[in-house]
Design a protein around this motif. Structure first.
Motif, PDB file in Angstrom:
ATOM      1  N   GLY A   1      10.722  -8.401  -2.151  1.00  0.00           N
ATOM      2  CA  GLY A   1      10.337  -7.094  -1.813  1.00  0.00           C
ATOM      3  C   GLY A   1       8.878  -6.619  -2.251  1.00  0.00           C
ATOM      4  O   GLY A   1       8.232  -7.773  -2.880  1.00  0.00           O
ATOM      5  N   PHE A   2       8.476  -5.456  -2.182  1.00  0.00           N
ATOM      6  CA  PHE A   2       7.152  -5.076  -2.320  1.00  0.00           C
ATOM      7  C   PHE A   2       6.921  -3.845  -3.259  1.00  0.00           C
ATOM      8  O   PHE A   2       7.633  -3.093  -3.070  1.00  0.00           O
ATOM      9  N   GLN A   3       6.097  -3.625  -3.967  1.00  0.00           N
ATOM     10  CA  GLN A   3       5.705  -2.407  -4.554  1.00  0.00           C
ATOM     11  C   GLN A   3       4.421  -1.778  -4.147  1.00  0.00           C
ATOM     12  O   GLN A   3       3.338  -2.464  -3.873  1.00  0.00           O
ATOM     13  N   ALA A   4       4.598  -0.406  -4.054  1.00  0.00           N
ATOM     14  CA  ALA A   4       3.312   0.287  -3.475  1.00  0.00           C
ATOM     15  C   ALA A   4       2.106   0.225  -4.659  1.00  0.00           C
ATOM     16  O   ALA A   4       2.560   0.259  -6.065  1.00  0.00           O
ATOM     17  N   VAL A   5       0.940   0.180  -4.615  1.00  0.00           N
ATOM     18  CA  VAL A   5      -0.278   0.274  -5.246  1.00  0.00           C
ATOM     19  C   VAL A   5      -1.271   1.075  -4.588  1.00  0.00           C
ATOM     20  O   VAL A   5      -1.682   1.172  -3.541  1.00  0.00           O
ATOM     21  N   LEU A   6      -1.848   2.021  -5.676  1.00  0.00           N
ATOM     22  CA  LEU A   6      -3.185   2.786  -5.366  1.00  0.00           C
ATOM     23  C   LEU A   6      -4.155   2.100  -6.042  1.00  0.00           C
ATOM     24  O   LEU A   6      -3.973   1.574  -7.047  1.00  0.00           O
TER      25      LEU A   6
ATOM     26  N   ALA B   1       4.151   4.134   1.524  1.00  0.00           N
ATOM     27  CA  ALA B   1       4.653   4.991   0.084  1.00  0.00           C
ATOM     28  C   ALA B   1       3.406   5.383  -0.718  1.00  0.00           C
ATOM     29  O   ALA B   1       3.259   6.419  -1.005  1.00  0.00           O
ATOM     30  N   ALA B   2       2.460   4.406  -0.897  1.00  0.00           N
ATOM     31  CA  ALA B   2       1.130   4.546  -1.586  1.00  0.00           C
ATOM     32  C   ALA B   2       0.418   5.615  -0.837  1.00  0.00           C
ATOM     33  O   ALA B   2      -0.264   6.578  -1.585  1.00  0.00           O
ATOM     34  N   LEU B   3       0.432   5.488   0.226  1.00  0.00           N
ATOM     35  CA  LEU B   3      -0.477   6.506   1.145  1.00  0.00           C
ATOM     36  C   LEU B   3       0.138   7.912   0.992  1.00  0.00           C
ATOM     37  O   LEU B   3      -0.667   8.930   0.643  1.00  0.00           O
ATOM     38  N   ASP B   4       1.388   7.963   1.003  1.00  0.00           N
ATOM     39  CA  ASP B   4       2.046   9.317   0.720  1.00  0.00           C
ATOM     40  C   ASP B   4       1.868   9.729  -0.648  1.00  0.00           C
ATOM     41  O   ASP B   4       1.611  11.029  -0.632  1.00  0.00           O
ATOM     42  N   HIS B   5       1.903   9.041  -1.538  1.00  0.00           N
ATOM     43  CA  HIS B   5       1.538   9.327  -3.003  1.00  0.00           C
ATOM     44  C   HIS B   5      -0.094   9.815  -3.281  1.00  0.00           C
ATOM     45  O   HIS B   5      -0.133  10.926  -3.736  1.00  0.00           O
ATOM     46  N   PHE B   6      -0.789   9.086  -2.474  1.00  0.00           N
ATOM     47  CA  PHE B   6      -2.220   9.691  -2.611  1.00  0.00           C
ATOM     48  C   PHE B   6      -2.447  10.686  -1.827  1.00  0.00           C
ATOM     49  O   PHE B   6      -3.221  11.784  -2.630  1.00  0.00           O
ATOM     50  N   VAL B   7      -2.027  10.904  -0.765  1.00  0.00           N
ATOM     51  CA  VAL B   7      -2.193  12.277  -0.030  1.00  0.00           C
ATOM     52  C   VAL B   7      -1.477  13.387  -1.038  1.00  0.00           C
ATOM     53  O   VAL B   7      -2.154  14.388  -1.109  1.00  0.00           O
ATOM     54  N   ALA B   8      -0.249  13.483  -1.455  1.00  0.00           N
ATOM     55  CA  ALA B   8       0.292  14.458  -2.284  1.00  0.00           C
ATOM     56  C   ALA B   8      -0.602  14.592  -3.518  1.00  0.00           C
ATOM     57  O   ALA B   8      -0.636  15.754  -3.821  1.00  0.00           O
ATOM     58  N   MET B   9      -1.240  13.599  -4.091  1.00  0.00           N
ATOM     59  CA  MET B   9      -1.960  13.940  -5.526  1.00  0.00           C
ATOM     60  C   MET B   9      -3.299  14.520  -4.819  1.00  0.00           C
ATOM     61  O   MET B   9      -3.859  15.475  -5.570  1.00  0.00           O
ATOM     62  N   ARG B  10      -3.800  14.321  -3.522  1.00  0.00           N
ATOM     63  CA  ARG B  10      -5.025  14.890  -3.163  1.00  0.00           C
ATOM     64  C   ARG B  10      -4.641  16.433  -2.853  1.00  0.00           C
ATOM     65  O   ARG B  10      -5.574  17.654  -3.164  1.00  0.00           O
ATOM     66  N   LEU B  11      -3.505  16.909  -2.299  1.00  0.00           N
ATOM     67  CA  LEU B  11      -3.096  18.253  -2.034  1.00  0.00           C
ATOM     68  C   LEU B  11      -2.990  18.805  -3.316  1.00  0.00           C
ATOM     69  O   LEU B  11      -3.179  20.006  -3.381  1.00  0.00           O
TER      70      LEU B  11
END
Length: 66
Positions: free
Chosen positions: A18-23, A52-62
């Motif tokens: 499997g894989f883990q999301a990274v910012l 998933a990482a992109l979703d997290h980044f967008v949520a942080m930005r918002l």
């Protein structure tokens, strides 16, 4: 973080599969190396982890713009 920083997303392969999301936050060169922030969760494909990482980044930005 200001305009001199860069941000990206990545996926890291997990030892058991499997894989883990990274910012990835990259400061200006004179400040040092990139900062990698791994996020919780396990994804079957690297593309899903990156999304998933992109979703997290967008949520942080918002939240930052509130």
């Amino acid at each position: 973080m200001d305009d001199n920083w860069d941000a990206d997303v990545d996926a890291e392969e997990l030892p058991g599969g499997g894989f883990q999301a990274v910012l990835v936050f990259s400061p200006p060169n004179e400040m040092g190396p990139a900062v990698r922030v791994t996020l919780g969760g396990k994804y079957e494909h690297p593309e899903l982890a990156r999304l998933a990482a992109l979703d997290h980044f967008v949520a942080m930005r918002l939240r930052a713009s509130d």
